[in-house]
Design a protein around this motif. Structure first.
Motif, PDB file in Angstrom:
ATOM      1  N   GLY A 108       0.844  -1.272  -0.151  1.00 33.75           N
ATOM      2  CA  GLY A 108      -0.098   0.076   0.044  1.00 33.75           C
ATOM      3  C   GLY A 108       1.020   1.175  -0.041  1.00 33.75           C
ATOM      4  N   ILE A 109       2.058   1.333  -0.639  1.00 33.60           N
ATOM      5  CA  ILE A 109       2.786   2.628  -0.803  1.00 33.60           C
ATOM      6  C   ILE A 109       2.969   2.968  -2.179  1.00 33.60           C
ATOM      7  N   HIS A 110       3.425   4.321  -2.251  1.00 31.62           N
ATOM      8  CA  HIS A 110       3.609   4.710  -3.671  1.00 31.62           C
ATOM      9  C   HIS A 110       4.923   5.358  -3.966  1.00 31.62           C
ATOM     10  N   SER A 111       5.959   4.872  -2.940  1.00 28.31           N
ATOM     11  CA  SER A 111       7.098   5.238  -3.209  1.00 28.31           C
ATOM     12  C   SER A 111       8.166   4.194  -2.569  1.00 28.31           C
ATOM     13  N   PRO A 112       9.380   3.983  -3.115  1.00 28.52           N
ATOM     14  CA  PRO A 112      10.059   3.012  -2.935  1.00 28.52           C
ATOM     15  C   PRO A 112      10.698   3.053  -1.477  1.00 28.52           C
ATOM     16  N   ILE A 113      11.522   2.443  -0.834  1.00 33.63           N
ATOM     17  CA  ILE A 113      12.117   2.396   0.388  1.00 33.63           C
ATOM     18  C   ILE A 113      13.751   2.338  -0.094  1.00 33.63           C
ATOM     19  N   HIS A 114      14.539   2.783   1.025  1.00 34.04           N
ATOM     20  CA  HIS A 114      16.178   2.654   0.703  1.00 34.04           C
ATOM     21  C   HIS A 114      16.707   2.203   1.871  1.00 34.04           C
ATOM     22  N   GLY A 115      17.907   1.485   1.884  1.00 33.67           N
ATOM     23  CA  GLY A 115      18.726   1.314   2.710  1.00 33.67           C
ATOM     24  C   GLY A 115      20.245   1.449   2.556  1.00 33.67           C
ATOM     25  N   PHE A 116      21.184   0.803   3.299  1.00 31.53           N
ATOM     26  CA  PHE A 116      22.594   1.206   3.207  1.00 31.53           C
ATOM     27  C   PHE A 116      23.045  -0.209   2.855  1.00 31.53           C
ATOM     28  N   LEU A 117      24.306   0.034   2.242  1.00 35.06           N
ATOM     29  CA  LEU A 117      25.313  -1.081   2.036  1.00 35.06           C
ATOM     30  C   LEU A 117      26.484  -0.776   2.383  1.00 35.06           C
ATOM     31  N   THR A 118      27.213  -1.750   3.171  1.00 34.62           N
ATOM     32  CA  THR A 118      28.525  -1.435   3.757  1.00 34.62           C
ATOM     33  C   THR A 118      29.485  -2.309   3.102  1.00 34.62           C
TER      34      THR A 118
END
Ligand code: 0L1
Ligand code: MG
Length: 255
Positions: A68-78
Motif C-alpha cells: 500500500g505504498i507509492h514510493s520505494p524505500i532505501h537502505g545502506f550497503l556496507t
C-alpha cells in the motif's frame, strides 16, 4: 530509537529473529523507521564497516501495491556486506536469506538535490549485473513498512558483476534477466520491473536522500531494486544471474 537499532543489530549478529516492532507499537512511524536505520548504520560503522552505497527496495509495482505504498524505500550497503563475484556466501551468516537479481550503478560524481533523470544518467560511471541477498531480522519475514525500513530494508549482502560503461548499453530500461539455481532458470525478469527503468529508481533515491538532508557521493554503489521474486538460499547452491548486455554474476552457498 537506539534501543530498537540495538535489538536489530543483535538479531543479525546472533541470527535470532525478533518480532516486528509495529505489533507492540502500532504508532511506530516510517520516519522513526529511518531514524532506527541511521542508528543501525552507526552501530555497523562503530564496528569498522564502511558505508559504500545504498539499496532501493520495494521498487516493483506489485510489491508497492502489496504494501500500500507509492514510493520505494532505501537502505545502506556496507563494505562487510559485499560477497566477492564467484565467491561464497555462508548460510550460517544469515537467518532465512533469499536472493534476488538486480541492476547496480557506480557513480562517477556526487548526486545531490533533486536532479532530473538525464542529470542522474550523466553522473553514472558504470552499470553492473548484481545479486542482492535479503534476510529479514523479523520472524517469518513478517513486517510493516516502518519495521522493514528500520531493518535496513532486509538487506544482508550483495555481489557485483563486471563494470560496463553506460554508453555500451542500448536500453537500460529493457534488459532481460534470468536468475538461475544450479544452472536451472528459476525466475525470468526485465530491468523494466525496476520502477520501469533502474535509472528512475536511482533518481528517486537521490530525491529521497535529499529530503533527509544527505546525498550520494562519487564512488557510491547503488542497487536499483529487484527484478523478480527472491528465491530462498540453501547450502550447496550455485546462484547466477544472467543479464542481457551486462553478462553474469554468481556465487555459491556454503554452510
Ligand atoms: O530489496 C528489496 O526490494 C527488499 C525490500 C524489503 C522487503 C523484503 O524483505 O522482501
Ligand atoms: Mg533488493
Amino acid at each position: 530509537m537506539k534501543k530498537i537499532a540495538e535489538q536489530l543489530y543483535a538479531a543479525e549478529q546472533n541470527r535470532k529473529c525478533v518480532k516486528r516492532f509495529t505489533a507492540a507499537q502500532p504508532d511506530f512511524s516510517l520516519a522513526q523507521g529511518y531514524q532506527v536505520q541511521r542508528e543501525l548504520l552507526a552501530l555497523h560503522q562503530a564496528q569498522g564497516a564502511k558505508l559504500v552505497g545504498r539499496k532501493m527496495g520495494m521498487t516493483s509495482r506489485p510489491k508497492m501495491q502489496q504494501m500500500g505504498i507509492h514510493s520505494p524505500i532505501h537502505g545502506f550497503l556496507t563494505s562487510r556486506m559485499q560477497v566477492p563475484e564467484g565467491g561464497f556466501f555462508s548460510l550460517g551468516r544469515g537467518i532465512h536469506p533469499k536472493v534476488e537479481p538486480e541492476i547496480a550503478f557506480l557513480l562517477d560524481r556526487e548526486l545531490a538535490g533533486r536532479p532530473s533523470l538525464p542529470e542522474v544518467f550523466r553522473a553514472v560511471g558504470g552499470v553492473m549485473a548484481a545479486l542482492e541477498i535479503i534476510d529479514s531480522r523479523y520472524e517469518n519475514f513478517e513486517f510493516q513498512l516502518p519495521d522493514v525500513v528500520a531493518d535496513n530494508c532486509s538487506s544482508s549482502g550483495f555481489v557485483l558483476g563486471p563494470l560496463h560503461a553506460k554508453g555500451q548499453i542500448s536500453d537500460l530500461a529493457n534488459l532481460g534477466m534470468v536468475l538461475e539455481q544450479n544452472g536451472k532458470p528459476m525466475q525470468f525478469g526485465s530491468s523494466a520491473a525496476i520502477l520501469g527503468n533502474p535509472l528512475r529508481s536511482l533518481t528517486d533515491l537521490v530525491h529521497l536522500l535529499d529530503a533527509e538532508g544527505t546525498s550520494l557521493p562519487a564512488g557510491a554503489v547503488v542497487l536499483a531494486g529487484g527484478a523478480t521474486a527472491a528465491i530462498p538460499l540453501a547450502v550447496g547452491q550455485w546462484i547466477r544471474v544472467q543479464v542481457q548486455e551486462l553478462g553474469s554474476v554468481e556465487f555459491r552457498v556454503q554452510a
